[in-house]
Design an enzyme around this catalytic site. Sequence first.
Site, PDB file in Angstrom:
ATOM      1  N   ASN A 174       0.858  -1.191   0.000  1.00  0.00           N
ATOM      2  CA  ASN A 174       0.000   0.000   0.000  1.00  0.00           C
ATOM      3  C   ASN A 174       0.888   1.232   0.000  1.00  0.00           C
ATOM      4  O   ASN A 174       1.783   1.363   0.841  1.00  0.00           O
ATOM      5  CB  ASN A 174      -0.875   0.036   1.257  1.00  0.00           C
ATOM      6  CG  ASN A 174      -1.650   1.348   1.372  1.00  0.00           C
ATOM      7  OD1 ASN A 174      -2.636   1.545   0.669  1.00  0.00           O
ATOM      8  ND2 ASN A 174      -1.204   2.255   2.228  1.00  0.00           N
ATOM      9  N   GLU A 175       0.653   2.116  -0.944  1.00  0.00           N
ATOM     10  CA  GLU A 175       1.429   3.364  -1.027  1.00  0.00           C
ATOM     11  C   GLU A 175       2.907   3.072  -0.765  1.00  0.00           C
ATOM     12  O   GLU A 175       3.546   3.687   0.097  1.00  0.00           O
ATOM     13  CB  GLU A 175       0.855   4.428  -0.086  1.00  0.00           C
ATOM     14  CG  GLU A 175      -0.565   4.821  -0.475  1.00  0.00           C
ATOM     15  CD  GLU A 175      -1.109   6.064   0.222  1.00  0.00           C
ATOM     16  OE1 GLU A 175      -0.471   6.570   1.150  1.00  0.00           O
ATOM     17  OE2 GLU A 175      -2.197   6.534  -0.185  1.00  0.00           O
ATOM     18  N   GLU A 302      -8.618   3.960  -2.840  1.00  0.00           N
ATOM     19  CA  GLU A 302      -8.899   4.949  -1.785  1.00  0.00           C
ATOM     20  C   GLU A 302      -9.282   6.231  -2.502  1.00  0.00           C
ATOM     21  O   GLU A 302      -8.541   6.698  -3.373  1.00  0.00           O
ATOM     22  CB  GLU A 302      -7.662   5.219  -0.909  1.00  0.00           C
ATOM     23  CG  GLU A 302      -7.280   4.044  -0.032  1.00  0.00           C
ATOM     24  CD  GLU A 302      -6.085   4.341   0.872  1.00  0.00           C
ATOM     25  OE1 GLU A 302      -5.881   5.516   1.251  1.00  0.00           O
ATOM     26  OE2 GLU A 302      -5.363   3.381   1.185  1.00  0.00           O
TER      27      GLU A 302
HETATM   28  O1  AHR Z   1      -7.078   6.470   4.410  1.00  0.00           O
HETATM   29  C1  AHR Z   1      -6.060   6.980   5.229  1.00  0.00           C
HETATM   30  C2  AHR Z   1      -4.671   6.729   4.670  1.00  0.00           C
HETATM   31  O2  AHR Z   1      -4.516   7.415   3.474  1.00  0.00           O
HETATM   32  C3  AHR Z   1      -4.347   5.301   4.301  1.00  0.00           C
HETATM   33  O3  AHR Z   1      -3.925   4.552   5.382  1.00  0.00           O
HETATM   34  C4  AHR Z   1      -3.251   5.469   3.314  1.00  0.00           C
HETATM   35  O4  AHR Z   1      -3.187   4.442   2.372  1.00  0.00           O
HETATM   36  C5  AHR Z   1      -3.523   6.824   2.693  1.00  0.00           C
HETATM   37  O5  AHR Z   1      -2.400   7.629   2.716  1.00  0.00           O
END
Ligand code: AHR
Length: 510
Positions: A174-175, A302
């Site tokens: 993730n990211e 997201e």
């Molecule tokens: O949704 C909050 C955060 O935003 C998540 O943990 C991350 O993936 C993004 O930076």
Amino acid sequence: MLEATVTVGAEPIGVISPRLYGAFAEHLGRCCYGGLWVGPDSDIPNVDGFRSDVVAALRALPTPFIRWPGGCYSEHYHWRSGIGPAATRAASLGMSCGLYTSDSHALGTHEFMRFCELIGAEPYLAGNVATGSVQEMCDWIEYVNSSTDSALTRERAANGRLAPWNVKTWGVGNESWDCGGRFDAVTYAHEYRRFARMIRDVDPRAELVAVGQEDEPLPESGLDPEWNARFLETLGPAAGLVDHLSVHKYWIHGGPETDFDESQYYALLDEADGTEGLIERTWRTIEAVAPPSHRIRIALDEWGVWHPEARDWGPGDVPRRRPPDLEQANTLRDALAVAVALEGLHRQCNVLSMANLAQVVNVLQAPILTDGPRIALTPTYHALALHRPHVGAHALPVQVEAATRIPGKRTAVSATASVATNGSSGAVTIVNRHWNAPAEVRMRLTGMPNARAGDSRLLTADAPNAVNVPGEAEQVFPRPLEVEVLGDATFRVSIPAHSMATIEFASNGR
Ligand code: AHR
């Protein structure tokens, strides 16, 4: 009164996958713990530990798809902490976005899978690349999906689940360009290739989500705007190991969460409108770089508004909450922004494979807020509910003619439309983005000459900053809307400023 004409075309663009109406549940603040999970012994009515009111609301929405357990949290998550008898699960430090919690791990894999059954959602599990290992992720997938006799599948059975769950969608990090390990695109590509290749051995049917990046990062972040191209180029022929490329989009330029002025109101709607541009640009990169033999799709896993009060970074001239708990007000403006963005997501339904609004309860653009035993359905919840007829339907092209323009040069009225896959019904959702002018909107359904207007609902409030608060009377809620029949598959509605409406139609075909 401004006037607009919405012409709905007959030739479908594609199917609006139910996955475009996905949610996101992270172990962060009061999302998972308190918002979803209260435990079976709680005084708050619950089903197997999950709040009954929240389960009922999500089931009704609907919520066809949900990502868990993060987010940045997933890069510290070790799945074995969340299996076995609850009493034996050791608490650990939960970390995401600068928030630190003691994670009891009461909500683990079995519980999350139960939650998905309760709300009728397909699960999407996010794996740990930064502090995990290839073996750890392969083990999780074997534990969850394998039907072969093994120590892991016996352990699953001993923990109460004999049959595999067959989870299709798995995130590989993730990211990874920041909270997921601050990799550069080339190094992440090498990591991704190793993870994906070995995961495919354990479960060849797994759909894998690779980490992409928004292509317009804040300059101060120092992030690589060419991440997506560099990642795919480095993979080369191994790009076939990617099923979905993840991009995240948070709208951060709308000023204060509730005390915004007219220009800030329009700025947020304009930013929401720009979500489609990110999808288009990401698709152009995929087409240019990835081998055409393997069709990679885009996972907007997201998205939504992130107001300045709820973060300690980025633009916004307002006092920040300390520590930023990622909880924020949810106004009618936010709901309209979701509707505006969904117009673009529908248009991009052939290249966009999923979208997960961040997050499902209490955190960021939550459709549901809780306060102890109390609950509120936010304006965002009602906006999503108004889109129910579009879920799984065919998106239809829409043309809007309106003389009145708003800042950003968009028409004041915008719309999206769909027809059920069997052609028996259709729906048009319109947004009047104007700050203070009501709109008269004519709709012509060119592919449904026999359409009859059915259920039609309007979402608005006295002011764009109206909110719904747990335990208080709702200010923003859907109400019936009158539809005038003009003949020749043409209809007219009048809607107030800052409002949206869905008009449903029944049809017996051409
Ligand atoms: O949704 C909050 C955060 O935003 C998540 O943990 C991350 O993936 C993004 O930076």
